[in-house]
Design a protein around this motif. Structure first.
Motif, mmCIF file in Angstrom:
data_model
loop_
_atom_site.group_PDB
_atom_site.id
_atom_site.type_symbol
_atom_site.label_atom_id
_atom_site.label_comp_id
_atom_site.label_asym_id
_atom_site.label_seq_id
_atom_site.Cartn_x
_atom_site.Cartn_y
_atom_site.Cartn_z
ATOM 1 N N UNK A 296 0.959 -1.139 -0.182
ATOM 2 C CA UNK A 296 0.029 0.179 0.676
ATOM 3 C C UNK A 296 1.064 1.166 -0.395
ATOM 4 N N UNK A 297 1.915 0.995 0.627
ATOM 5 C CA UNK A 297 3.166 2.573 0.833
ATOM 6 C C UNK A 297 2.918 2.770 -0.731
ATOM 7 N N UNK A 298 3.778 1.624 -0.966
ATOM 8 C CA UNK A 298 4.757 1.613 -2.503
ATOM 9 C C UNK A 298 3.219 2.616 -3.228
ATOM 10 N N UNK A 299 2.283 1.247 -3.645
ATOM 11 C CA UNK A 299 1.087 1.991 -4.838
ATOM 12 C C UNK A 299 0.457 3.380 -4.541
ATOM 13 N N UNK A 300 0.377 3.768 -3.054
ATOM 14 C CA UNK A 300 -0.029 5.269 -2.575
ATOM 15 C C UNK A 300 1.520 6.174 -2.818
#
Length: 82
Positions: A75-79
């Motif tokens: 999630x951190x990477x996608x956001x």
């Protein structure tokens, strides 16, 4: 009576931001994010994503726990990409 006009405006902005083609397909690659948001029991990943973008939603109530470390990392990477 409550005015819910702001909800429809927010919905329109979200749809515009997703860049949806008339046939319903996503253009901007949002599908991986949406799939991840629903990869665990709702609302666990959704609340974590909202926390990442600055909304203080608080923890999930029992019996739900937090997002898995794998989901958090992805999630951190996608956001960061969006």
């Amino acid at each position: 009576m409550t005015d819910f006009h702001h909800v429809s405006v927010l919905l329109e902005e979200c749809i515009d931001g997703l860049n949806i083609k008339p046939d319903g397909t996503y253009v901007d690659g949002m599908l991986p994010l949406i799939e991840l948001l629903f990869s665990e029991v709702n609302p666990i990943p959704v609340k974590y994503a909202m926390e990442c973008v600055g909304f203080d939603c608080g923890p999930c109530r029992l019996p739900l726990g937090g997002a898995s470390e794998e989901s958090k990392t992805i999630l951190q990477c996608l956001l960061k990409e969006k």
